[in-house]
Design a protein around this motif. Structure first.
Motif, PDB file in Angstrom:
ATOM      1  N   ASN A 161      -3.272  -0.695   6.007  1.00  0.00           N
ATOM      2  CA  ASN A 161      -4.557  -0.079   6.332  1.00  0.00           C
ATOM      3  C   ASN A 161      -4.888  -0.232   7.804  1.00  0.00           C
ATOM      4  O   ASN A 161      -5.485   0.650   8.407  1.00  0.00           O
ATOM      5  N   SER A 162      -4.518  -1.383   8.366  1.00  0.00           N
ATOM      6  CA  SER A 162      -4.808  -1.624   9.774  1.00  0.00           C
ATOM      7  C   SER A 162      -3.790  -2.611  10.349  1.00  0.00           C
ATOM      8  O   SER A 162      -3.122  -3.333   9.611  1.00  0.00           O
ATOM      9  N   MET A 220      -1.148  -2.585   2.326  1.00  0.00           N
ATOM     10  CA  MET A 220      -1.649  -1.892   1.146  1.00  0.00           C
ATOM     11  C   MET A 220      -0.903  -2.387  -0.089  1.00  0.00           C
ATOM     12  O   MET A 220       0.281  -2.722  -0.011  1.00  0.00           O
ATOM     13  N   GLU A 254      -3.200   0.838  -4.108  1.00  0.00           N
ATOM     14  CA  GLU A 254      -3.859   1.500  -2.978  1.00  0.00           C
ATOM     15  C   GLU A 254      -3.026   2.666  -2.454  1.00  0.00           C
ATOM     16  O   GLU A 254      -3.574   3.711  -2.087  1.00  0.00           O
TER      17      GLU A 254
END
Length: 196
Positions: free
Chosen positions: A130-131, A145, A149
């Protein structure tokens, strides 16, 4: 402007100002060592379940799972991963129907006054995080993730895209196959969803 020759005391001052990331108070992590060992079969199952949830919410019959179609989907996802492309047409110029024909899977449907032939296809590609946090452009940590997800992101992405949504919600589709391939080096994941 010249500062003259570099005297030994000046050299020592420059060395003293330099520091490693750890010495400067920046944590040294092994972000690659925290990468998940993704279960691609679990992602495939979850994408299938989420697809049928969307179909049922739209009042449609759920699609079954076709292992032969899944093999075709897996092969395309692996090919995109191996040859670093993202497209319905592979570098050899073959589209989903042609790749299906290569495996004796034509997906012929006769509706009496008309017929259809060929595989419908949705594609998804993403990073598996995600980041990413960096220090001085050096990766320090990832927000990885989960399988769930990733599955949710793919189906949500398809539902937000008119063409992909149409494939996912085509009433005459009766089976699908999902194929997932991920690259632990680039952190990219490829998902192919084939319908018949």
């Amino acid at each position: 402007m010249s500062f003259g020759p570099l005297h030994p005391w000046r050299f020592l001052a420059i060395v003293a100002m330099a520091c490693t990331l750890a010495q400067c108070g920046i944590p040294l992590l092994d972000p690659e060592g925290t990468a998940p060992n993704l279960n691609t079969q679990l992602i495939e199952i979850q994408v299938h379940e989420l697809t049928n949830e969307q179909r049922q919410q739209a009042g449609l019959t759920p699609v079954g799972y076709d292992l032969a179609l899944a093999d075709i989907a897996r092969a395309h996802s692996q090919d995109m991963n191996d040859r670093d492309f993202f497209d319905h047409v592979n570098p050899d110029g073959k589209d989903p129907a042609e790749r299906g024909n290569d495996r004796d899977y034509s997906c012929y449907r006769d509706y009496g006054h008309y017929y259809t032939i060929g595989i419908s296809e949705n594609l998804f590609m993403s990073d598996v995080f995600n980041s990413l946090t960096t220090y001085y452009n050096i990766p320090a940590s990832y927000d990885w993730m989960t399988e769930k997800e990733i599955a949710q992101a793919s189906v949500q992405g398809w539902m937000e895209s008119p063409g992909h949504r149409e494939n996912l919600l085509t009433p005459t589709h009766s089976v699908e196959g999902i194929g997932v391939s991920w690259n632990p080096v680039t952190h990219k994941i490829y998902i192919t969803q084939n319908f018949c």
